[in-house]
Design a protein around this motif. Sequence first.
Motif, PDB file in Angstrom:
ATOM      1  N   THR A  92       0.809  -1.179  -0.036  1.00 22.73           N
ATOM      2  CA  THR A  92      -0.039   0.060   0.103  1.00 22.73           C
ATOM      3  C   THR A  92       0.805   1.299   0.028  1.00 22.73           C
ATOM      4  O   THR A  92       0.549   2.432  -0.449  1.00 22.73           O
ATOM      5  CB  THR A  92      -0.905   0.020   1.281  1.00 22.73           C
ATOM      6  N   ARG A  93       1.975   1.066   0.521  1.00 18.97           N
ATOM      7  CA  ARG A  93       2.882   2.224   0.701  1.00 18.97           C
ATOM      8  C   ARG A  93       3.464   2.442  -0.653  1.00 18.97           C
ATOM      9  O   ARG A  93       3.748   3.598  -1.245  1.00 18.97           O
ATOM     10  CB  ARG A  93       4.123   2.413   1.662  1.00 18.97           C
ATOM     11  N   THR A  94       3.827   1.536  -1.593  1.00 14.95           N
ATOM     12  CA  THR A  94       4.097   1.600  -3.001  1.00 14.95           C
ATOM     13  C   THR A  94       3.156   1.976  -3.897  1.00 14.95           C
ATOM     14  O   THR A  94       3.331   2.933  -4.645  1.00 14.95           O
ATOM     15  CB  THR A  94       4.675   0.167  -3.453  1.00 14.95           C
ATOM     16  N   LEU A  95       1.742   1.639  -3.408  1.00 16.73           N
ATOM     17  CA  LEU A  95       0.713   2.096  -4.153  1.00 16.73           C
ATOM     18  C   LEU A  95       0.539   3.523  -3.967  1.00 16.73           C
ATOM     19  O   LEU A  95       0.310   4.492  -5.012  1.00 16.73           O
ATOM     20  CB  LEU A  95      -0.466   1.277  -3.875  1.00 16.73           C
ATOM     21  N   ARG A  96       0.651   4.269  -2.828  1.00 18.89           N
ATOM     22  CA  ARG A  96       0.677   5.602  -2.557  1.00 18.89           C
ATOM     23  C   ARG A  96       1.858   6.248  -3.224  1.00 18.89           C
ATOM     24  O   ARG A  96       1.623   7.431  -3.870  1.00 18.89           O
ATOM     25  CB  ARG A  96       0.864   5.702  -1.021  1.00 18.89           C
TER      26      ARG A  96
ATOM     27  N   ALA B  23      -2.973  18.075 -18.586  1.00 20.90           N
ATOM     28  CA  ALA B  23      -2.757  18.642 -17.229  1.00 20.90           C
ATOM     29  C   ALA B  23      -4.082  18.770 -16.453  1.00 20.90           C
ATOM     30  O   ALA B  23      -3.988  18.401 -15.259  1.00 20.90           O
ATOM     31  CB  ALA B  23      -2.286  20.155 -17.552  1.00 20.90           C
ATOM     32  N   ILE B  24      -5.116  18.893 -16.983  1.00 19.84           N
ATOM     33  CA  ILE B  24      -6.414  19.055 -16.261  1.00 19.84           C
ATOM     34  C   ILE B  24      -6.616  17.574 -15.450  1.00 19.84           C
ATOM     35  O   ILE B  24      -7.082  17.384 -14.508  1.00 19.84           O
ATOM     36  CB  ILE B  24      -7.667  19.339 -17.133  1.00 19.84           C
ATOM     37  N   GLY B  25      -6.382  16.445 -16.521  1.00 21.34           N
ATOM     38  CA  GLY B  25      -6.609  15.184 -15.857  1.00 21.34           C
ATOM     39  C   GLY B  25      -5.719  14.861 -15.027  1.00 21.34           C
ATOM     40  O   GLY B  25      -5.790  14.496 -13.724  1.00 21.34           O
ATOM     41  N   ALA B  26      -4.261  15.427 -14.682  1.00 18.38           N
ATOM     42  CA  ALA B  26      -3.441  15.159 -13.772  1.00 18.38           C
ATOM     43  C   ALA B  26      -3.703  15.845 -12.622  1.00 18.38           C
ATOM     44  O   ALA B  26      -3.611  15.305 -11.324  1.00 18.38           O
ATOM     45  CB  ALA B  26      -1.922  15.487 -14.333  1.00 18.38           C
ATOM     46  N   VAL B  27      -4.090  17.218 -12.777  1.00 21.21           N
ATOM     47  CA  VAL B  27      -4.528  18.066 -11.553  1.00 21.21           C
ATOM     48  C   VAL B  27      -5.533  16.907 -10.723  1.00 21.21           C
ATOM     49  O   VAL B  27      -5.613  16.987  -9.686  1.00 21.21           O
ATOM     50  CB  VAL B  27      -4.849  19.325 -12.071  1.00 21.21           C
ATOM     51  N   ILE B  28      -6.779  16.749 -11.316  1.00 21.76           N
ATOM     52  CA  ILE B  28      -7.703  15.848 -10.789  1.00 21.76           C
ATOM     53  C   ILE B  28      -7.280  14.798  -9.968  1.00 21.76           C
ATOM     54  O   ILE B  28      -7.689  14.561  -8.718  1.00 21.76           O
ATOM     55  CB  ILE B  28      -9.062  16.001 -11.738  1.00 21.76           C
ATOM     56  N   MET B  29      -6.498  13.936 -10.864  1.00 23.48           N
ATOM     57  CA  MET B  29      -6.107  12.745 -10.102  1.00 23.48           C
ATOM     58  C   MET B  29      -5.252  13.195  -8.988  1.00 23.48           C
ATOM     59  O   MET B  29      -5.137  12.280  -7.867  1.00 23.48           O
ATOM     60  CB  MET B  29      -4.996  12.086 -11.109  1.00 23.48           C
ATOM     61  N   PHE B  30      -4.332  13.943  -8.866  1.00 21.63           N
ATOM     62  CA  PHE B  30      -3.602  14.439  -7.645  1.00 21.63           C
ATOM     63  C   PHE B  30      -4.429  14.790  -6.641  1.00 21.63           C
ATOM     64  O   PHE B  30      -4.088  14.431  -5.585  1.00 21.63           O
ATOM     65  CB  PHE B  30      -2.457  15.418  -8.156  1.00 21.63           C
TER      66      PHE B  30
ATOM     67  N   HIS C 151      -6.980  13.167  -1.134  1.00 15.08           N
ATOM     68  CA  HIS C 151      -7.951  12.961  -0.555  1.00 15.08           C
ATOM     69  C   HIS C 151      -8.095  11.673  -0.108  1.00 15.08           C
ATOM     70  O   HIS C 151      -8.338  11.278   1.181  1.00 15.08           O
ATOM     71  CB  HIS C 151      -9.291  13.508  -1.273  1.00 15.08           C
ATOM     72  N   ALA C 152      -7.888  10.768  -0.910  1.00 10.78           N
ATOM     73  CA  ALA C 152      -7.966   9.123  -0.812  1.00 10.78           C
ATOM     74  C   ALA C 152      -7.052   8.835   0.269  1.00 10.78           C
ATOM     75  O   ALA C 152      -7.290   7.686   1.042  1.00 10.78           O
ATOM     76  CB  ALA C 152      -7.712   8.456  -2.103  1.00 10.78           C
ATOM     77  N   PHE C 153      -5.744   9.305   0.403  1.00  7.85           N
ATOM     78  CA  PHE C 153      -4.528   8.524   1.179  1.00  7.85           C
ATOM     79  C   PHE C 153      -4.574   9.580   2.357  1.00  7.85           C
ATOM     80  O   PHE C 153      -3.847   9.266   3.229  1.00  7.85           O
ATOM     81  CB  PHE C 153      -3.340   8.707   0.616  1.00  7.85           C
ATOM     82  N   ARG C 154      -5.121  10.528   2.607  1.00  9.17           N
ATOM     83  CA  ARG C 154      -5.194  11.488   3.828  1.00  9.17           C
ATOM     84  C   ARG C 154      -6.516  11.258   4.717  1.00  9.17           C
ATOM     85  O   ARG C 154      -6.456  11.609   5.890  1.00  9.17           O
ATOM     86  CB  ARG C 154      -4.983  12.943   3.334  1.00  9.17           C
TER      87      ARG C 154
ATOM     88  N   GLY D  56      -9.996   8.322   5.636  1.00 13.11           N
ATOM     89  CA  GLY D  56     -10.487   6.995   5.085  1.00 13.11           C
ATOM     90  C   GLY D  56      -9.598   5.881   5.335  1.00 13.11           C
ATOM     91  O   GLY D  56      -8.458   5.783   5.898  1.00 13.11           O
ATOM     92  N   VAL D  57     -10.121   4.619   4.495  1.00 12.53           N
ATOM     93  CA  VAL D  57      -9.472   3.313   4.620  1.00 12.53           C
ATOM     94  C   VAL D  57      -8.074   3.257   4.203  1.00 12.53           C
ATOM     95  O   VAL D  57      -7.221   2.629   4.614  1.00 12.53           O
ATOM     96  CB  VAL D  57     -10.408   2.355   3.985  1.00 12.53           C
ATOM     97  N   LEU D  58      -7.850   3.864   3.003  1.00  9.17           N
ATOM     98  CA  LEU D  58      -6.586   3.998   2.424  1.00  9.17           C
ATOM     99  C   LEU D  58      -5.517   4.615   3.429  1.00  9.17           C
ATOM    100  O   LEU D  58      -4.225   4.148   3.466  1.00  9.17           O
ATOM    101  CB  LEU D  58      -6.461   4.534   0.873  1.00  9.17           C
ATOM    102  N   ARG D  59      -5.811   5.488   4.059  1.00 14.77           N
ATOM    103  CA  ARG D  59      -4.845   6.234   4.899  1.00 14.77           C
ATOM    104  C   ARG D  59      -4.552   5.196   6.083  1.00 14.77           C
ATOM    105  O   ARG D  59      -3.319   5.175   6.661  1.00 14.77           O
ATOM    106  CB  ARG D  59      -5.498   7.483   5.440  1.00 14.77           C
ATOM    107  N   GLU D  60      -5.630   4.630   6.423  1.00 20.25           N
ATOM    108  CA  GLU D  60      -5.425   3.689   7.917  1.00 20.25           C
ATOM    109  C   GLU D  60      -4.635   2.540   7.182  1.00 20.25           C
ATOM    110  O   GLU D  60      -3.945   1.893   8.105  1.00 20.25           O
ATOM    111  CB  GLU D  60      -6.804   3.219   8.213  1.00 20.25           C
ATOM    112  N   LEU D  61      -4.856   2.045   6.154  1.00 23.38           N
ATOM    113  CA  LEU D  61      -3.853   0.895   5.713  1.00 23.38           C
ATOM    114  C   LEU D  61      -2.618   1.059   5.627  1.00 23.38           C
ATOM    115  O   LEU D  61      -1.750   0.529   6.101  1.00 23.38           O
ATOM    116  CB  LEU D  61      -4.748   0.290   4.288  1.00 23.38           C
ATOM    117  N   VAL D  62      -2.176   2.315   5.064  1.00 26.46           N
ATOM    118  CA  VAL D  62      -0.907   2.716   4.657  1.00 26.46           C
ATOM    119  C   VAL D  62      -0.116   2.822   5.996  1.00 26.46           C
ATOM    120  O   VAL D  62       1.050   2.641   6.277  1.00 26.46           O
ATOM    121  CB  VAL D  62      -1.014   3.949   3.918  1.00 26.46           C
ATOM    122  N   SER D  63      -0.610   3.557   6.931  1.00 27.91           N
ATOM    123  CA  SER D  63      -0.043   3.861   8.153  1.00 27.91           C
ATOM    124  C   SER D  63      -0.166   3.005   9.230  1.00 27.91           C
ATOM    125  O   SER D  63       0.487   2.996  10.273  1.00 27.91           O
ATOM    126  CB  SER D  63      -0.663   5.124   8.753  1.00 27.91           C
TER     127      SER D  63
END
Length: 419
Positions: free
Chosen positions: A288-292, A382-389, A394-397, A399-406
């Motif tokens: 999961t850290r690699t994924l992040r 560029a627009i797609g990249a900004v929305i993805m970032f 949001h996802a890793f800070r 909810g579940v992904l944040r809890e799993l990584v940390s």
Amino acid sequence: MPPLNPFTVLQRHRNFRLFWLGQTTSLIGTWMQSMAQGWLALELSNNAFLVGLVVAAGSFPILLFSMHAGVLVDRYERLRIVRISQSLLAVEAGLLFWLTLTGHISIAWLLVFATLQGVISSVEIPARQSLIVELVGRDDLPQAIALQSSGFNLARIVGPALAALVIAKLGIAWAFGFNALSYLTVLLSLFLVRITPWRPTAKLVRPLEGIRESLRYMRDTPMVAALMKLVTVYAILGVPYMALMPVFARDRLGMTASGYGLLLACVGIGGLLGALGIAAQAGRQAGTRTLRAATYAFPAILLLLSAVTQPRLAYGLLLLAGVAMIVNSAVSNTLLQHIVPDAMRGRLMAAYSFVVVGLSQTVGSFGAGIVARAVGVQWAIAIGAVIMFAYSLHAFRKGVLRELVSGPGAARPEAPGTG
């Protein structure tokens, strides 16, 4: 500590070794056919819309049928489904070769064959993805999935180059002919595979009820829901940058077709390196850290790429984009397959292919094309990249992904019982 050898899983598992060698050879043929099919569509029609329509015809059936196919994959023997699907794909390639060789091919026939390939693939992809765990077991699943990705990227590099050579020396029909022959290797490998006799793990339900059951599972399992949302955002906004590369190469970098081919090769080489890196590190790194890291890196690289006007810089950035993209994909797939119970595996992999293949090649590429036409190709990327970032933050800070990584179990989530 496990050795840094990306091919350990091939040495350890005879069945997977046979499977991987056959699949990689066949994928080289598939990429040969894909390149030749687009070129033939252009020769027959001289119409960019029809060329795009042929590509869309191969992915649209995956949107329509993959979820139903997932129910089928969970009900019946997966190895047998893959054998039948590969046999049908071989027949399709053989017919395309024969019609082209004899001069009877047309745009209408190309659309028919592309659609047929898409229908078969809607069943074959989730069956093949679900079969891997039966070949290697859960412990070696991360390395096996990474090696599958390495074979795909190796084929993406070798296939188009071979197709160009074959077309120049023998004619376009033989690119289809070599693809048809390549299926002999994968069929031989599949019939040499010996695994534990299959027993159904999914209860017999009607197809629509099976689909509803899988959707409820994805909705009610927080980690699966979080990963599928992440995969969807990246499939729609990230992967379609590849569809914009011809325009980016010509209008932004001032390149010819040969330069465009080199850009694609850089993506393939990066993907190959990323997949081999994941395979070598399986069992050492926290997935999961690699994924992040990959999830943050991919849009950042695309944002830099959107500002580039020099080919040399574009080559390096696309190499890095290939690494980040394949790491994101391989780790997401691995985490999903570790979580899902066997009785739901085919349906989850069907949903995964629905998003990664179907949505990215239809909704994603179509939307990216509209934005590029309106504001320019660099702004579309560029627009797609900004929305993805922004979504990644949001996802890793939260909810579940944040809890799993940390959390202490960050290396790999344990799969629940199969029931």
